[in-house]
Design an enzyme around this catalytic site. Structure first.
Site, PDB file in Angstrom:
ATOM      1  N   CYS A 155       0.845  -1.198   0.000  1.00  0.00           N
ATOM      2  CA  CYS A 155       0.000   0.000   0.000  1.00  0.00           C
ATOM      3  C   CYS A 155       0.888   1.258   0.000  1.00  0.00           C
ATOM      4  O   CYS A 155       1.758   1.378  -0.860  1.00  0.00           O
ATOM      5  CB  CYS A 155      -0.967  -0.052   1.182  1.00  0.00           C
ATOM      6  SG  CYS A 155      -2.201   1.255   1.136  1.00  0.00           S
ATOM      7  N   ASP A 312      -9.417  -4.990  -5.848  1.00  0.00           N
ATOM      8  CA  ASP A 312      -9.010  -3.971  -4.871  1.00  0.00           C
ATOM      9  C   ASP A 312      -9.835  -2.701  -5.066  1.00  0.00           C
ATOM     10  O   ASP A 312      -9.755  -2.059  -6.112  1.00  0.00           O
ATOM     11  CB  ASP A 312      -7.513  -3.677  -5.071  1.00  0.00           C
ATOM     12  CG  ASP A 312      -6.907  -2.923  -3.918  1.00  0.00           C
ATOM     13  OD1 ASP A 312      -7.660  -2.262  -3.186  1.00  0.00           O
ATOM     14  OD2 ASP A 312      -5.677  -2.987  -3.739  1.00  0.00           O
ATOM     15  N   HIS A 341      -7.751  -5.628  -1.286  1.00  0.00           N
ATOM     16  CA  HIS A 341      -6.552  -4.893  -0.859  1.00  0.00           C
ATOM     17  C   HIS A 341      -5.795  -5.589   0.285  1.00  0.00           C
ATOM     18  O   HIS A 341      -4.580  -5.701   0.252  1.00  0.00           O
ATOM     19  CB  HIS A 341      -7.004  -3.500  -0.415  1.00  0.00           C
ATOM     20  CG  HIS A 341      -5.900  -2.536  -0.203  1.00  0.00           C
ATOM     21  ND1 HIS A 341      -5.166  -2.003  -1.226  1.00  0.00           N
ATOM     22  CD2 HIS A 341      -5.390  -1.994   0.938  1.00  0.00           C
ATOM     23  CE1 HIS A 341      -4.266  -1.171  -0.737  1.00  0.00           C
ATOM     24  NE2 HIS A 341      -4.377  -1.147   0.575  1.00  0.00           N
TER      25      HIS A 341
END
Lengths: 367, 116
Positions: A155, A312, A341
Site C-alpha cells: 500500500c 481492490d 486490498h
C-alpha cells in the site's frame, strides 16, 4: 404437535428443553460475539527483536528459524503503510506472512513507522523516504553484513519503497516487491478514494489545519465507507453465522483486532499524499521532488515483482499497472491475484494464492 | 413435523437481519457502493466536511489561543513548545544514529586493518 415429557430417555429431549438449550446457546454466542467485538486477539506472535529506533519508528528482526546455511543470503525488509499497524503481516500463528517467510529461510526485518503524535504533524514523504528509510537500510546492512537487500512495500509502504528505489538506486536494493501499490492516479474515476479526494471542494489543507494529524477515525471511516454494506453489516452477520466455527472466529477476531487498531496519519504527509499524488499525479508525471531531488521512475533498476489485487477497491489495479512501463528494471513481472486490498495477503486463501508466488519469485533472486 | 430452513429462527437475534440479507444483500451492497462512488455523494461529502470545518475551526482556534496565552501567563510550556522540543529530540536522535553508524564503520575498518 404433542409435547411428550420422557425423563427416562437420554437421547430425545422435549421441545421445552430444546428451547432452553437454544436460548442458552444463543446467550453464550451473544456473549462471545460481544467479546470478539470489544477484546483484542493475540496477534503478531512471531518472535522478534527490536534492533533500531528513531522517533516513533522501530525496526524489528524476526528470529531466524532456519540455520545459516540453507537460509537465503539476501535479507528481506517489510515496509507497511504509514496509516495502519504493520502486524497485519504477522496476524496470527499458522496464518502469518512473516512466519511463512521466516520458515522458508528468509532473514526478515519489519519497519514499524509507529503512531505519530501531534509533534509529528510535519512529517512528510520526504522524511519517510530520505531520512528514515536510508537509516533503516543502513542498520539492516550493518546487522546482516549484506550489501544487498530485498524490500517488500505494501500500500503506501509500496509508494514509499518505490520512491526510495528511484532516489537511491545504488543503495543495494536488489529486489523490490510491490503489493497493491498506489502509484498512478491518472484515472480520477478509478476507486472511491481517488474520486472523493480529487473533487475540487475536497481541501486536505483545511483538514490538516483543523486537526494537525488526520485522525485515525477519519481514515478508518473513509476506508469503510467505500464498501459500506460489506463493512458495517455483512461483516458482523457473517461473524454471527459462523460463531460456532472456531477457526473462522479466530481468523475474524485477529483481523478485526487489526482493523480496530486505527492510528492517525501525519498531517503534512496526508496533505502531500492528496495534493501531490492523488490530485497532481506527480510521480507518474515525473514532476515529483523530495527534498529538491527529482523522483524519476526511470532510475528504478531493482528486480520488480508487482502484485496487484484484482478486486481492490482501495488501490484499483490501474493505479499499480502503469509503473511497469516507466521503470528501468530488466527483470520485472506483474502478478495478479483474485482478492481485495488486504485479503490477498491476510485473507484465508493468502497462503495458497499469494505467499508461495512471492516466495518463488524472491527465492530465485535471494542467493 | 418437517423442518423448514426458510423459517426464521426465533432464538437467533440476527435472524430477521439474516433473512433480509439473503434476499437483498448483494443488490443493496452494490447500490450502496455505486452511491458512495457517485458524483453527488462525492460533492455532498466534500461540502459537508467543509461546512463542519468552517463552523468548528473558529471555536477550536479560540480555545487553542486562550489555552496557549494562559500557559504563557503561568510560565508553563505550551503545546508548541513541546512540539519544538520533540522535533529537536528527533534531530538529535538522527545525529546520534549517524554517529553510531560512523563509529561502527570506523571500528570495522580498524578490525580489518588489524587482521591485515
Amino acid at each position: 404437535m404433542t409435547i411428550t415429557m420422557n425423563s427416562n430417555s437420554t437421547n430425545s429431549t422435549s421441545p421445552f428443553e430444546d428451547v432452553c438449550r437454544q436460548w442458552h446457546q444463543s446467550a453464550k454466542n451473544l456473549e462471545l460475539f460481544n467479546e470478539l467485538l470489544t477484546r483484542d486477539a493475540k496477534i503478531a506472535q512471531t518472535p522478534k527483536q527490536l534492533i533500531w529506533t528513531l522517533n516513533k519508528a522501530k525496526l524489528y528482526r524476526y528470529v531466524p528459524q532456519v540455520p545459516d546455511h540453507p537460509r537465503h543470503r539476501i535479507p528481506l525488509l517489510l515496509v507497511f503503510a504509514v496509516m495502519n499497524r504493520p502486524y497485519v503481516l504477522d496476524l496470527r500463528p499458522g496464518h502469518s506472512f512473516v512466519e511463512y517467510m521466516v520458515k522458508n529461510g528468509y532473514d526478515v526485518y519489519l519497519l514499524d513507522w509507529g503512531i505519530p503524535g501531534f509533534e509529528d504533524r510535519n512529517l512528510k514523504y520526504d522524511d519517510y523516504v530520505l531520512e528514515y528509510l536510508p537509516r533503516v537500510v543502513r542498520k539492516l546492512k550493518a546487522v546482516t553484513g549484506s550489501r544487498e537487500f530485498s524490500m517488500l512495500g505494501w500500500c503506501l509502504g509500496a509508494l514509499i519503497s518505490t520512491m526510495y528505489a528511484c532516489l537511491r538506486p545504488d543503495d543495494g536494493l536488489k529486489n523490490l516487491i510491490l503489493l497493491t501499490a498506489p502509484l498512478d492516479f491518472s484515472n480520477k474515476e478509478a476507486g472511491g478514494f481517488t474520486k472523493w479526494v480529487s473533487h475540487p471542494s475536497f481541501d486536505p489543507d483545511r483538514i490538516v489545519e483543523a486537526f494537525g494529524n488526520v485522525p485515525g477515525e477519519m481514515i478508518d471511516t473513509g476506508a469503510k465507507m467505500l464498501k459500506p454494506v460489506e463493512n458495517y453489516v455483512s461483516n458482523y452477520i457473517s461473524l454471527w453465522e459462523n460463531i460456532e466455527d472456531t477457526s473462522r472466529v479466530e481468523a475474524w477476531h485477529a483481523m478485526n483486532t487489526w482493523v480496530r487498531d486505527i492510528i492517525p496519519m501525519a498531517g503534512a504527509g496526508y496533505r502531500q499524499l492528496i495534493n501531490e499524488f492523488y490530485k497532481e499525479n506527480r510521480l507518474i508525471e515525473g514532476t515529483l521532488e523530495l527534498r529538491g531531488e527529482r523522483v524519476e521512475l526511470g532510475r528504478l533498476r531493482a528486480n520488480l515483482f508487482n502484485v496487484i489485487a484484482e478486486a481492490d477497491h482501495i488501490t484499483p489495479p490501474c493505479q499499480s499497472e502503469g509503473v511497469m512501463d516507466l521503470v528501468a528494471s530488466q527483470d520485472k513481472e506483474v502478478f495478479r491475484v483474485r482478492g481485495g486490498h488486504i485479503g490477498i495477503m491476510a485473507g484465508r486463501g493468502a497462503e495458497k494464492s499469494t505467499w508461495p508466488h512471492i516466495d518463488t519469485w524472491l527465492g530465485a533472486r535471494s542467493d | 413435523m418437517s423442518e423448514n430452513s426458510e423459517t426464521p429462527d426465533v432464538f437467533d437475534p440476527f435472524g430477521i437481519m439474516k433473512n433480509v440479507r439473503d434476499a437483498n444483500m448483494e443488490s443493496w451492497a452494490k447500490a450502496m457502493t455505486e452511491f458512495v462512488n457517485s458524483d453527488s455523494f462525492t460533492a455532498a461529502q466534500a461540502e459537508m466536511l467543509n461546512a463542519w470545518l468552517a463552523t468548528s475551526t473558529p471555536f477550536r482556534k479560540l480555545l487553542e489561543e486562550t489555552l496557549s496565552k494562559s500557559m504563557q501567563a503561568l510560565k508553563l510550556p505550551t503545546t508548541d513548545d513541546f512540539v519544538r522540543l520533540a522535533e529537536q529530540l528527533t534531530n538529535i536522535e538522527m545525529r546520534l544514529d549517524d554517529m553510531e553508524a560512523k563509529l561502527d564503520q570506523f571500528l570495522e575498518s580498524q578490525q580489518q586493518t588489524r587482521y591485515e
